[in-house]
Design a protein around this motif. Structure first.
Motif, PDB file in Angstrom:
ATOM      1  N   MET A 106       0.891  -1.036   0.042  1.00  0.00           N
ATOM      2  CA  MET A 106       0.096   0.030  -0.004  1.00  0.00           C
ATOM      3  C   MET A 106       0.878   1.268   0.032  1.00  0.00           C
ATOM      4  SD  MET A 106      -2.620   1.137   3.013  1.00  0.00           S
ATOM      5  CE  MET A 106      -3.412  -0.346   3.115  1.00  0.00           C
ATOM      6  N   LYS A 107       0.517   2.249  -0.832  1.00  0.00           N
ATOM      7  CA  LYS A 107       1.183   3.547  -0.823  1.00  0.00           C
ATOM      8  C   LYS A 107       0.355   4.596  -0.673  1.00  0.00           C
ATOM      9  CE  LYS A 107       5.246   2.596  -3.725  1.00  0.00           C
ATOM     10  NZ  LYS A 107       5.750   2.717  -4.935  1.00  0.00           N
ATOM     11  N   LEU A 108       0.519   5.598   0.007  1.00  0.00           N
ATOM     12  CA  LEU A 108      -0.069   6.784   0.440  1.00  0.00           C
ATOM     13  C   LEU A 108       0.216   7.916   0.067  1.00  0.00           C
ATOM     14  CD1 LEU A 108      -0.277   5.591   3.969  1.00  0.00           C
ATOM     15  CD2 LEU A 108      -2.056   4.950   2.455  1.00  0.00           C
ATOM     16  N   SER A 109      -0.859   8.939  -0.548  1.00  0.00           N
ATOM     17  CA  SER A 109      -0.359  10.123  -0.973  1.00  0.00           C
ATOM     18  C   SER A 109      -0.313  11.183   0.062  1.00  0.00           C
ATOM     19  CB  SER A 109      -1.354  10.505  -2.429  1.00  0.00           C
ATOM     20  OG  SER A 109      -1.001  11.648  -2.721  1.00  0.00           O
ATOM     21  N   VAL A 110       0.761  11.089   0.780  1.00  0.00           N
ATOM     22  CA  VAL A 110       0.722  12.261   1.956  1.00  0.00           C
ATOM     23  C   VAL A 110       1.727  13.240   1.787  1.00  0.00           C
ATOM     24  CG1 VAL A 110       1.495  11.997   4.211  1.00  0.00           C
ATOM     25  CG2 VAL A 110       0.071  10.135   3.493  1.00  0.00           C
ATOM     26  N   CYS A 111       1.443  14.412   2.091  1.00  0.00           N
ATOM     27  CA  CYS A 111       2.435  15.538   1.993  1.00  0.00           C
ATOM     28  C   CYS A 111       2.889  15.860   3.333  1.00  0.00           C
ATOM     29  CB  CYS A 111       1.757  16.593   1.309  1.00  0.00           C
ATOM     30  SG  CYS A 111       0.413  17.386   2.253  1.00  0.00           S
ATOM     31  N   GLU A 112       2.551  15.439   4.318  1.00  0.00           N
ATOM     32  CA  GLU A 112       3.234  15.701   5.598  1.00  0.00           C
ATOM     33  C   GLU A 112       2.753  15.034   6.793  1.00  0.00           C
ATOM     34  OE1 GLU A 112       2.995  19.898   6.399  1.00  0.00           O
ATOM     35  OE2 GLU A 112       0.718  20.024   6.075  1.00  0.00           O
ATOM     36  N   ILE A 113       3.676  14.682   7.725  1.00  0.00           N
ATOM     37  CA  ILE A 113       3.384  14.162   8.817  1.00  0.00           C
ATOM     38  C   ILE A 113       3.947  14.872  10.058  1.00  0.00           C
ATOM     39  CG2 ILE A 113       3.395  11.956  10.337  1.00  0.00           C
ATOM     40  CD1 ILE A 113       3.529  10.538   7.591  1.00  0.00           C
ATOM     41  N   TYR A 114       3.440  15.204  11.037  1.00  0.00           N
ATOM     42  CA  TYR A 114       4.287  15.947  12.273  1.00  0.00           C
ATOM     43  C   TYR A 114       3.234  15.826  13.620  1.00  0.00           C
ATOM     44  CZ  TYR A 114       1.078  19.929  10.887  1.00  0.00           C
ATOM     45  OH  TYR A 114       0.095  20.640  10.572  1.00  0.00           O
ATOM     46  N   PRO A 115       3.958  15.963  14.767  1.00  0.00           N
ATOM     47  CA  PRO A 115       3.039  15.954  16.045  1.00  0.00           C
ATOM     48  C   PRO A 115       2.782  17.521  16.206  1.00  0.00           C
ATOM     49  CG  PRO A 115       5.619  16.178  16.403  1.00  0.00           C
ATOM     50  CD  PRO A 115       5.559  15.980  14.819  1.00  0.00           C
ATOM     51  N   THR A 116       1.541  17.572  16.765  1.00  0.00           N
ATOM     52  CA  THR A 116       1.267  18.916  17.126  1.00  0.00           C
ATOM     53  C   THR A 116      -0.247  18.712  18.113  1.00  0.00           C
ATOM     54  OG1 THR A 116      -0.040  21.020  16.086  1.00  0.00           O
ATOM     55  CG2 THR A 116      -0.680  19.049  15.111  1.00  0.00           C
ATOM     56  N   ILE A 117      -0.678  19.810  18.348  1.00  0.00           N
ATOM     57  CA  ILE A 117      -2.187  19.506  19.144  1.00  0.00           C
ATOM     58  C   ILE A 117      -3.383  19.863  18.419  1.00  0.00           C
ATOM     59  CG2 ILE A 117      -3.379  20.897  21.182  1.00  0.00           C
ATOM     60  CD1 ILE A 117      -0.683  19.333  21.939  1.00  0.00           C
ATOM     61  N   GLN A 118      -4.341  19.108  18.505  1.00  0.00           N
ATOM     62  CA  GLN A 118      -5.403  19.314  17.831  1.00  0.00           C
ATOM     63  C   GLN A 118      -6.173  20.631  17.901  1.00  0.00           C
ATOM     64  OE1 GLN A 118      -7.802  19.583  15.401  1.00  0.00           O
ATOM     65  NE2 GLN A 118      -8.507  17.437  15.499  1.00  0.00           N
ATOM     66  N   GLY A 119      -6.353  21.651  17.060  1.00  0.00           N
ATOM     67  CA  GLY A 119      -6.748  22.881  17.466  1.00  0.00           C
ATOM     68  C   GLY A 119      -8.201  23.014  16.978  1.00  0.00           C
ATOM     69  N   GLU A 120      -8.942  22.178  16.712  1.00  0.00           N
ATOM     70  CA  GLU A 120     -10.629  22.148  16.090  1.00  0.00           C
ATOM     71  C   GLU A 120     -11.299  21.286  16.856  1.00  0.00           C
ATOM     72  OE1 GLU A 120      -9.224  24.029  11.780  1.00  0.00           O
ATOM     73  OE2 GLU A 120     -10.448  22.184  11.893  1.00  0.00           O
ATOM     74  N   GLY A 121     -12.604  21.631  17.076  1.00  0.00           N
ATOM     75  CA  GLY A 121     -13.610  20.748  17.133  1.00  0.00           C
ATOM     76  C   GLY A 121     -13.717  19.994  18.769  1.00  0.00           C
ATOM     77  N   PHE A 122     -14.530  19.125  18.975  1.00  0.00           N
ATOM     78  CA  PHE A 122     -14.636  18.492  20.285  1.00  0.00           C
ATOM     79  C   PHE A 122     -13.367  18.046  21.090  1.00  0.00           C
ATOM     80  CE2 PHE A 122     -19.419  17.796  19.126  1.00  0.00           C
ATOM     81  CZ  PHE A 122     -19.799  19.053  19.946  1.00  0.00           C
ATOM     82  N   LEU A 123     -12.579  17.837  20.225  1.00  0.00           N
ATOM     83  CA  LEU A 123     -11.249  16.996  20.559  1.00  0.00           C
ATOM     84  C   LEU A 123      -9.937  18.309  20.967  1.00  0.00           C
ATOM     85  CD1 LEU A 123     -11.366  13.666  19.071  1.00  0.00           C
ATOM     86  CD2 LEU A 123     -12.250  14.192  21.042  1.00  0.00           C
ATOM     87  N   ILE A 124     -10.460  19.149  20.825  1.00  0.00           N
ATOM     88  CA  ILE A 124      -9.445  20.267  20.766  1.00  0.00           C
ATOM     89  C   ILE A 124      -8.455  20.183  21.989  1.00  0.00           C
ATOM     90  CG2 ILE A 124     -10.808  22.017  22.288  1.00  0.00           C
ATOM     91  CD1 ILE A 124      -9.940  24.159  20.342  1.00  0.00           C
ATOM     92  N   GLY A 125      -7.244  20.516  21.867  1.00  0.00           N
ATOM     93  CA  GLY A 125      -6.270  20.311  22.690  1.00  0.00           C
ATOM     94  C   GLY A 125      -5.502  19.042  22.986  1.00  0.00           C
ATOM     95  N   SER A 126      -6.237  18.071  22.280  1.00  0.00           N
ATOM     96  CA  SER A 126      -5.474  16.726  22.356  1.00  0.00           C
ATOM     97  C   SER A 126      -3.909  16.769  21.678  1.00  0.00           C
ATOM     98  CB  SER A 126      -6.513  15.530  21.727  1.00  0.00           C
ATOM     99  OG  SER A 126      -7.790  15.604  22.215  1.00  0.00           O
ATOM    100  N   PRO A 127      -3.052  15.977  22.251  1.00  0.00           N
ATOM    101  CA  PRO A 127      -1.873  15.771  21.568  1.00  0.00           C
ATOM    102  C   PRO A 127      -2.121  14.860  20.353  1.00  0.00           C
ATOM    103  CG  PRO A 127      -1.859  14.625  23.729  1.00  0.00           C
ATOM    104  CD  PRO A 127      -3.063  15.264  23.643  1.00  0.00           C
TER     105      PRO A 127
END
Length: 211
Positions: free
Chosen positions: A1-22
């Motif tokens: 399987m190959k994936l068309s992915v342009c970036e992967i990085y750690p951050t914090i969810q900034g939107e929605g009900f799960l806001i603030g989640s690592p």
């Protein structure tokens, strides 16, 4: 399987009900629609040259070491491998959140363990807020970007009503702009008058200058 992915990085969810989640963000390259206010326009074009083997993606995710994976885009459901990819992630022990414009569906998700994936549905004005009807059943949150185009009549369409009645509606002021915050407050008041509930949640990552 190959994936068309342009970036992967750690951050914090900034939107929605799960806001603030690592989270670890996995951004698919390629979207089936175009929104003028999109803040990731570089991810809109489909590109054949961005094909990353699944093994490399899993290695990167493991090295980052966060259980919560956010798949965004672009438009994840525009990629036929999405369901299989999510199945692998769940098998590897990850919790998977998917951000989608809701225009496309994959039946694979109807057989995946419901407690291990979370769908953030964000319909777009550029396609008159049209969604595949399956999302009325499977979306965990209805995140509506608020600008001058959004009206109570849109929010209370029959395809959105099951989610609104379950208090899954989020109003997200476009660009965190003051006029859109005010518009969000007005929409909340109008919905309350009609017996419905919504929450105003801005884009936190932009407020604290995270990607």
């Amino acid at each position: 399987m190959k994936l068309s992915v342009c970036e992967i990085y750690p951050t914090i969810q900034g939107e929605g009900f799960l806001i603030g989640s690592p989270i670890t963000l996995v951004r698919f390259q390629g979207c089936n629609i175009y929104c003028s206010w999109c803040d990731t326009k570089y991810a809109i074009p489909f590109r054949e040259d961005l094909q990353i083997p699944l093994e490399e993606v899993l290695k990167k995710l493991s090295s980052i070491g966060r259980e919560h994976i956010l798949i965004t885009g672009g438009e994840p459901f525009a990629h036929p491998v999405l369901g299989d990819f999510v199945e692998v992630l769940i098998r590897e022990g990850y919790f998977v959140q998917i951000e989608t414009n809701g225009t496309l569906w994959q039946s694979k998700f109807e057989s995946l363990p419901r407690e291990r994936f979370y769908i953030s549905l964000s319909p777009k004005y550029s396609v008159d807020y049209k969604i595949d009807p399956k999302f009325s059943r499977f979306a965990d949150e209805l995140k509506m970007v608020v600008d001058k185009n959004l009206t109570p009549e849109v929010l209370l369409r029959k395809e959105f009503l099951p989610l609104v009645e379950q208090k899954k509606l989020i109003l997200q002021p476009e660009g965190n702009r003051e006029e859109n915050v005010q518009r969000s407050l007005e929409l909340i008041d109008e919905l309350l008058k009609r017996g419905y509930y919504a929450r105003l949640i801005p884009q936190m990552h932009k407020l604290i200058n995270l990607p």
